[in-house]
Design a protein around this motif. Structure first.
Motif, PDB file in Angstrom:
ATOM      1  N   HIS A   1      37.656  39.978  47.102  1.00  0.00           N
ATOM      2  CA  HIS A   1      36.334  40.570  46.871  1.00  0.00           C
ATOM      3  C   HIS A   1      35.354  40.307  48.015  1.00  0.00           C
ATOM      4  O   HIS A   1      34.153  40.509  47.847  1.00  0.00           O
ATOM      5  N   ARG A   2      35.863  39.824  49.141  1.00  0.00           N
ATOM      6  CA  ARG A   2      35.040  39.572  50.338  1.00  0.00           C
ATOM      7  C   ARG A   2      33.847  38.659  50.006  1.00  0.00           C
ATOM      8  O   ARG A   2      32.709  38.926  50.362  1.00  0.00           O
ATOM      9  N   LEU A   3      34.139  37.545  49.336  1.00  0.00           N
ATOM     10  CA  LEU A   3      33.095  36.597  48.947  1.00  0.00           C
ATOM     11  C   LEU A   3      32.947  35.464  49.971  1.00  0.00           C
ATOM     12  O   LEU A   3      31.957  34.748  49.960  1.00  0.00           O
TER      13      LEU A   3
ATOM     14  N   TRP B   1      37.692  36.131  40.551  1.00  0.00           N
ATOM     15  CA  TRP B   1      37.562  36.191  42.007  1.00  0.00           C
ATOM     16  C   TRP B   1      38.872  35.854  42.713  1.00  0.00           C
ATOM     17  O   TRP B   1      39.016  36.113  43.884  1.00  0.00           O
TER      18      TRP B   1
ATOM     19  N   CYS C   1      30.915  32.514  48.159  1.00  0.00           N
ATOM     20  CA  CYS C   1      29.560  32.363  47.599  1.00  0.00           C
ATOM     21  C   CYS C   1      28.984  30.981  47.906  1.00  0.00           C
ATOM     22  O   CYS C   1      28.453  30.290  47.025  1.00  0.00           O
TER      23      CYS C   1
ATOM     24  N   ASP D   1      35.540  45.185  41.724  1.00  0.00           N
ATOM     25  CA  ASP D   1      34.869  44.510  42.831  1.00  0.00           C
ATOM     26  C   ASP D   1      33.775  43.574  42.306  1.00  0.00           C
ATOM     27  O   ASP D   1      32.996  43.929  41.423  1.00  0.00           O
TER      28      ASP D   1
ATOM     29  N   ASP E   1      30.612  40.720  43.380  1.00  0.00           N
ATOM     30  CA  ASP E   1      29.675  40.203  44.376  1.00  0.00           C
ATOM     31  C   ASP E   1      29.296  38.793  43.945  1.00  0.00           C
ATOM     32  O   ASP E   1      29.486  38.402  42.793  1.00  0.00           O
ATOM     33  N   CYS E   2      28.694  38.036  44.867  1.00  0.00           N
ATOM     34  CA  CYS E   2      28.253  36.672  44.534  1.00  0.00           C
ATOM     35  C   CYS E   2      27.235  36.674  43.395  1.00  0.00           C
ATOM     36  O   CYS E   2      27.185  35.735  42.610  1.00  0.00           O
ATOM     37  N   SER E   3      26.458  37.740  43.280  1.00  0.00           N
ATOM     38  CA  SER E   3      25.496  37.814  42.171  1.00  0.00           C
ATOM     39  C   SER E   3      26.232  37.953  40.833  1.00  0.00           C
ATOM     40  O   SER E   3      25.696  37.588  39.786  1.00  0.00           O
ATOM     41  N   ASP E   4      27.486  38.451  40.841  1.00  0.00           N
ATOM     42  CA  ASP E   4      28.301  38.508  39.632  1.00  0.00           C
ATOM     43  C   ASP E   4      28.904  37.135  39.310  1.00  0.00           C
ATOM     44  O   ASP E   4      28.988  36.737  38.154  1.00  0.00           O
TER      45      ASP E   4
END
Length: 175
Positions: free
Chosen positions: A160-162, A136, A171, A142, A144-147
């Motif tokens: 990654h726009r977290l 991150w 996140c 890319d 996501d917070c789920s990743d």
């Protein structure tokens, strides 16, 4: 008997003539010790730079003491661990000091000046949080917070726009 009275009177007269005056108390000046630890937060095993200044107040002005005043550097890890003395550093002629150290966990940096006969003791603290570097922190695929599945430090480079609220932490809901 007469001899005893004379001895007592002489001792009393001699004692009155040598009464000591109260000693003048030495002036003890207030001190101001500062501390700034950078960067905040820092990556695990990253280098933290501690810097600050020791000054004392004399005649209404803050001035630097002579060089070579000892400043004890301590680290108090977050949690149940006890504070640990890391080093002793010396001030320069301007009262400044600096120290670099690797930090592996969050905690409070503490600097202590023990004082001298004419300078009061003082201390300063600064809390530094650590974070784990990960994908991150770098551009790439890319995420996501789920990743990621945990609260992470992204700083100002939120590739990654977290970081929805712009505070440097991504996140937040996983925190």
């Amino acid at each position: 008997m007469f001899r005893r009275i004379v001895v007592v009177l002489v001792a009393a007269v001699v004692g009155l003539g040598t009464t000591a005056l109260p000693a003048q108390a030495a002036t003890v000046y207030p001190t101001n010790l500062t501390l700034n630890a950078k960067p905040e937060p820092v990556a695990v095993r990253g280098t933290v730079t501690l810097a600050g200044v020791l000054k004392f107040k004399k005649a209404g002005r803050w001035v630097a003491p002579s060089a070579g005043k000892a400043i004890a550097v301590w680290f108090d890890p977050a949690g149940d661990a006890k504070p640990v003395k890391i080093a002793t550093v010396k001030t320069n002629r301007k009262g400044a000091y600096g120290y670099k150290h690797s930090q592996s966990r969050s905690g409070t940096w503490i600097v202590k000046f023990a004082g001298k006969s004419n300078l009061k003791a003082d201390r300063a603290t600064d809390y530094v949080r650590t974070y784990v570097k990960g994908p991150w922190n770098y551009p790439g695929k890319d995420l996501d917070c789920s990743d990621v599945r945990k609260k992470v430090w992204v700083g100002s480079n939120d590739y990654h726009r977290l970081d929805a609220d712009g505070d440097g932490w991504g996140c937040d809901s996983w925190g």
